[in-house]
Scaffold this active site. Structure first.
Site, PDB file in Angstrom:
ATOM      1  N   ASP A  80       0.833  -1.212   0.000  1.00 28.09           N
ATOM      2  CA  ASP A  80       0.000   0.000   0.000  1.00 28.09           C
ATOM      3  C   ASP A  80       0.866   1.261   0.000  1.00 28.09           C
ATOM      4  O   ASP A  80       2.000   1.250   0.478  1.00 28.09           O
ATOM      5  CB  ASP A  80      -0.922  -0.026   1.233  1.00 28.09           C
ATOM      6  CG  ASP A  80      -2.090   0.937   1.089  1.00 28.09           C
ATOM      7  OD1 ASP A  80      -2.377   1.382  -0.043  1.00 28.09           O
ATOM      8  OD2 ASP A  80      -2.721   1.251   2.119  1.00 28.09           O
ATOM      9  N   ASN A 131     -10.955  -2.612  -5.517  1.00 31.67           N
ATOM     10  CA  ASN A 131     -10.179  -1.616  -6.271  1.00 31.67           C
ATOM     11  C   ASN A 131     -10.833  -1.216  -7.602  1.00 31.67           C
ATOM     12  O   ASN A 131     -10.435  -0.214  -8.209  1.00 31.67           O
ATOM     13  CB  ASN A 131      -8.741  -2.097  -6.508  1.00 31.67           C
ATOM     14  CG  ASN A 131      -7.864  -2.049  -5.264  1.00 31.67           C
ATOM     15  OD1 ASN A 131      -6.978  -2.881  -5.067  1.00 31.67           O
ATOM     16  ND2 ASN A 131      -8.096  -1.066  -4.386  1.00 31.67           N
TER      17      ASN A 131
END
Ligand code: IPE
Ligand code: IPE
Ligand code: MG
Length: 255
Positions: free
Chosen positions: A29, A77
């Site tokens: 991330d 996502n």
């Protein structure tokens, strides 16, 4: 499938090469924030993040890690702007077109968790070719989570088991931990399906739908480093921290 442990290579004196976690999972991330900090578009962070995947894969393989699971694209996502999603969908093509020879050289085998049938045709081909081209490698497994979500995985497992019960193939009494594990997308990892160590970069301290079933007893580590800045030293530091933990699995320290 899982050969004997290779001798680990490290220059870090604090790292015990005989106690390397077998399975490391990483929530990669912070690509977007890495780019924003540099006044670059978010996709520049994803591009640099891909280089980090290469560095960390080779480092993990050389350290003697047996499975490296990398969260590359979640079922959530898809909510991002289509320009970013499209770029992310091209990344596996870029990644494998340049990196498969290195993977083979390092004896790394590619596997995937997630519903890749929803990815663009070219991306599916790149992924399937990489799986095929590395099928004979018996060193580290590089396990990509692509269009993966743990709740989706659990729902699919539940449906499959319910169908088998309805068809009379198994009885509901046979539903146990082992049967659930066998129906998870990680089943192909066999005894190594459960991560020993889960790392999340970028300072966020949440799981974001990653391997919920498998991390029941994983050691969790959160680092502020953005994924594009993560490197071999960051990985070694994470392993050193892991080596200082005491895993009890609900028992007592000395049993
Ligand atoms: C991780 O970086 C990569 C993916 C989720 C695909 P992000 O894109 O989430 O970066 P941040 O969290 O916005 O900084
Ligand atoms: C998790 O990161 C997914 C991947 C790393 C592929 P996100 O950036 O999507 O997670 P949230 O939205 O911050 O929870
Ligand atoms: Mg993020």
């Amino acid at each position: 499938m899982f050969g004997k442990k290779e001798v680990s290579s490290t220059s870090n004196a604090n790292l015990d090469p005989t106690r390397i976690p077998n399975h490391i999972a990483i929530i990669m991330d912070g690509n977007g924030r890495w780019a924003q900090k540099r006044h670059l578009p978010r996709i520049a962070g994803h591009k640099q993040g891909m280089q980090t995947v290469k560095t960390v894969t080779i480092a993990a393989s050389e350290l003697g890690v047996k499975v490296l699971s990398l969260y590359a694209f979640s079922t959530e996502n898809w909510k991002r702007p289509s320009s970013e999603v499209n770029y992310l969908m091209q990344l596996p093509i870029k990644f494998f077109s340049t990196f498969v020879p290195d993977l083979v050289k390092h004896n790394v085998r590619v596997m995937v968790m997630g519903d890749i049938t929803k990815l663009p045709a070219g991306t599916q081909k790149a992924v399937n070719d990489a799986i095929k081209d590395t099928a004979d490698c018996d060193g580290m497994i590089l396990n990509f989570a692509l269009n993966y979500g743990s709740r989706d995985e659990i729902i699919r497992a539940t449906k499959h088991i319910a169908e088998r019960v309805a068809a009379g193939e198994i009885s509901s009494k046979q539903i146990d931990e082992q049967l659930l594990s066998q129906n998870m997308m990680s089943a192909k990892l066999g005894d190594l399906a459960n991560p020993d160590l889960l790392i999340r970069t970028s300072g966020e301290e949440r799981i974001s739908n990653f391997m919920l079933w498998q991390i029941a007893y994983s050691e969790l580590e959160f680092t502020d480093v953005y994924w594009p800045d993560f490197d071999r030293t960051s990985l070694e530091d994470a392993i050193i921290e892991f080596q200082g933990r005491h895993r009890r699995y609900g028992g007592l320290k000395n049993n």
